[in-house]
Enzyme design. Structure first.
Site, PDB file in Angstrom:
ATOM      1  N   ARG A   1      42.728  56.622  -5.825  1.00  0.00           N
ATOM      2  CA  ARG A   1      43.987  57.343  -6.078  1.00  0.00           C
ATOM      3  C   ARG A   1      44.875  57.398  -4.837  1.00  0.00           C
ATOM      4  NH1 ARG A   1      40.642  61.139  -7.984  1.00  0.00           N
ATOM      5  NH2 ARG A   1      41.288  62.579  -6.349  1.00  0.00           N
ATOM      6  N   SER A   2      44.261  57.543  -3.661  1.00  0.00           N
ATOM      7  CA  SER A   2      45.077  57.715  -2.451  1.00  0.00           C
ATOM      8  C   SER A   2      45.151  56.465  -1.578  1.00  0.00           C
ATOM      9  CB  SER A   2      44.560  58.900  -1.634  1.00  0.00           C
ATOM     10  OG  SER A   2      43.174  58.829  -1.445  1.00  0.00           O
TER      11      SER A   2
ATOM     12  N   LYS B   1      25.820  80.953   0.303  1.00  0.00           N
ATOM     13  CA  LYS B   1      26.116  80.155   1.512  1.00  0.00           C
ATOM     14  C   LYS B   1      26.217  81.079   2.725  1.00  0.00           C
ATOM     15  CE  LYS B   1      28.857  76.633  -0.910  1.00  0.00           C
ATOM     16  NZ  LYS B   1      30.251  76.191  -1.175  1.00  0.00           N
TER      17      LYS B   1
ATOM     18  N   CYS C   1      33.793  77.838   5.071  1.00  0.00           N
ATOM     19  CA  CYS C   1      34.905  78.466   5.798  1.00  0.00           C
ATOM     20  C   CYS C   1      34.667  79.951   6.064  1.00  0.00           C
ATOM     21  CB  CYS C   1      36.211  78.270   5.037  1.00  0.00           C
ATOM     22  SG  CYS C   1      36.130  78.763   3.300  1.00  0.00           S
TER      23      CYS C   1
ATOM     24  N   GLY D   1      43.744  64.775   1.222  1.00  0.00           N
ATOM     25  CA  GLY D   1      43.504  66.146   0.794  1.00  0.00           C
ATOM     26  C   GLY D   1      44.054  67.158   1.781  1.00  0.00           C
TER      27      GLY D   1
ATOM     28  N   SER E   1      44.151  78.595  -0.790  1.00  0.00           N
ATOM     29  CA  SER E   1      43.922  77.372  -0.020  1.00  0.00           C
ATOM     30  C   SER E   1      42.465  76.950  -0.027  1.00  0.00           C
ATOM     31  CB  SER E   1      44.375  77.578   1.429  1.00  0.00           C
ATOM     32  OG  SER E   1      43.674  78.655   2.029  1.00  0.00           O
TER      33      SER E   1
ATOM     34  N   ARG F   1      24.510  70.932   4.521  1.00  0.00           N
ATOM     35  CA  ARG F   1      24.480  72.131   5.374  1.00  0.00           C
ATOM     36  C   ARG F   1      23.088  72.720   5.552  1.00  0.00           C
ATOM     37  NH1 ARG F   1      29.816  74.654   2.536  1.00  0.00           N
ATOM     38  NH2 ARG F   1      31.380  73.474   3.710  1.00  0.00           N
TER      39      ARG F   1
ATOM     40  N   GLN G   1      39.613  85.759  -0.311  1.00  0.00           N
ATOM     41  CA  GLN G   1      39.832  84.351  -0.015  1.00  0.00           C
ATOM     42  C   GLN G   1      41.094  83.810  -0.677  1.00  0.00           C
ATOM     43  OE1 GLN G   1      35.043  83.844  -0.124  1.00  0.00           O
ATOM     44  NE2 GLN G   1      36.159  81.912  -0.152  1.00  0.00           N
TER      45      GLN G   1
ATOM     46  N   HIS H   1      41.830  83.316   5.057  1.00  0.00           N
ATOM     47  CA  HIS H   1      40.860  84.200   4.414  1.00  0.00           C
ATOM     48  C   HIS H   1      40.698  85.477   5.246  1.00  0.00           C
ATOM     49  CE1 HIS H   1      40.104  81.065   1.702  1.00  0.00           C
ATOM     50  NE2 HIS H   1      38.920  80.649   2.096  1.00  0.00           N
TER      51      HIS H   1
END
Length: 336
Positions: free
Chosen positions: A37-38, A212, A128, A10, A158, A98, A155, A240
């Protein structure tokens, strides 16, 4: 030192590879994990080709010291005990843990010591937007306690991952070519647009992303600060931006704030309006620090101050913050 990256393919997983290399992180062996998948993909790290292994419930983490996980909250919850079973420190980039009372939520410039108390062997990386905001807030908090924060975020694509960045590129191309616009990663077309929604809405009218910022800021700063956020997706690729208004217990002058930001850990002061110098995402993608500018008195609040910050969401907002946590643990000798 054996290190693992879960979710290696990712956007954040790839950033982990770059950050570990850039910072000459002290590791002897690196193992990569991913989904079906990876699994089987190969990535080069320090001249050595490493194949992504399938993440499974087995003993693959037996000798791992630090595991950086960035494969989504569901995967983190499912594999928490598998990863930490033999004593690995799990530094998790998802939203899974978190707000758990027994999981530290850490931004090293603000509350590094919290990482030392981790009864479940897990440390959570904050959202982030929260990360870059609290790095800046810490500088002001040391001058006077912050009672309230109002923040509007801008934001970049990304924040929704590598595929979202690709979609933004493709949308701009489609619009300019007069073709129908592909919309998959966002609720609406992002090219030439703004979307005032990030994550799902909650019962109080705020999105999960906005909540958050309220909850995580209080936990990280060990503070009763009140945070009201408006989070907006903008058609920038990476980094951001945030407009922040703070109310402190006593008035803090712009001059005091500039000095505090200039000295603040993880901050770079970029505040020279006369020369049109202020932080912009276009020029700060790929950079480590949080940049601060447009510092001025809040005209609507006697004890208010307002400023603008920009930080790379994939770097300081994700991979870099997690690596800095690991560096702190190594520095104080607190890895198994």
């Amino acid at each position: 030192m054996k290190v693992a990256i879960v979710g290696a393919s990712g956007a954040v997983g790839q950033e982990f590879l770059r950050v570990l290399d850039e910072r000459n992180f002290p590791l002897d062996e690196l193992v990569l994990f991913g989904s079906s998948r990876s699994a089987g993909r190969k990535y080069t790290f320090r001249g050595k080709e490493i194949e992504v292994k399938l993440l499974q419930h087995n003993d693959d983490f037996k000798d791992v010291d630090i595991a950086f996980t960035s494969a989504g909250a569901g995967t983190s919850k499912e594999f928490e005990k598998t990863i930490t079973k033999y004593g690995a420190v799990m530094i998790d980039n998802s939203s899974a843990f978190r707000m758990d009372a027994d999981i530290p939520l850490v931004v090293p410039e603000v509350n590094a010591e919290d990482a030392l108390n981790r009864p479940r062997g897990v440390i959570a990386n904050p959202n982030c937007t929260t990360i870059q905001m609290v790095v800046a807030l810490k500088a002001i908090e040391q001058l006077s306690h912050i009672k309230r924060v109002h923040v509007a975020t801008y934001q970049a694509a990304s924040g929704a991952g590598a595929a979202a960045m690709d979609e933004l590129y493709e949308q701009y191309r489609q619009v300019l070519a007069g073709e129908p616009v592909t919309v998959e990663k966002f609720a609406y077309q992002l090219a030439f647009n703004l979307i005032p929604q990030i994550d799902m809405f909650t019962d109080n009218g705020y999105t999960k992303e906005e909540m958050k910022m309220f909850n995580e800021t209080r936990k990280i700063m060990h503070s009763d600060v009140q945070v009201s956020a408006m989070c907006v997706r903008v058609p920038a690729l990476r980094s951001h931006s945030e407009s922040i208004w703070v109310e402190t217990e006593r008035p803090v002058s712009p001059e005091e704030a500039r000095e505090a930001f200039a000295k603040g850990e993880g901050l770079v002061l970029m505040d020279n309006p006369a020369e049109k110098e202020y932080p912009m995402p276009l020029f700060l993608a790929g950079k480590d620090p949080v940049y601060v500018g447009r510092i001025r008195k809040d005209l609507a609040n006697e004890n208010g101050l307002t400023f603008w910050i920009v930080g790379d969401q994939i770097k300081k907002g994700a991979a870099l913050n997690a690596v800095q946590i690991a560096e702190y643990l190594i520095k104080v000798g607190n890895v198994k």
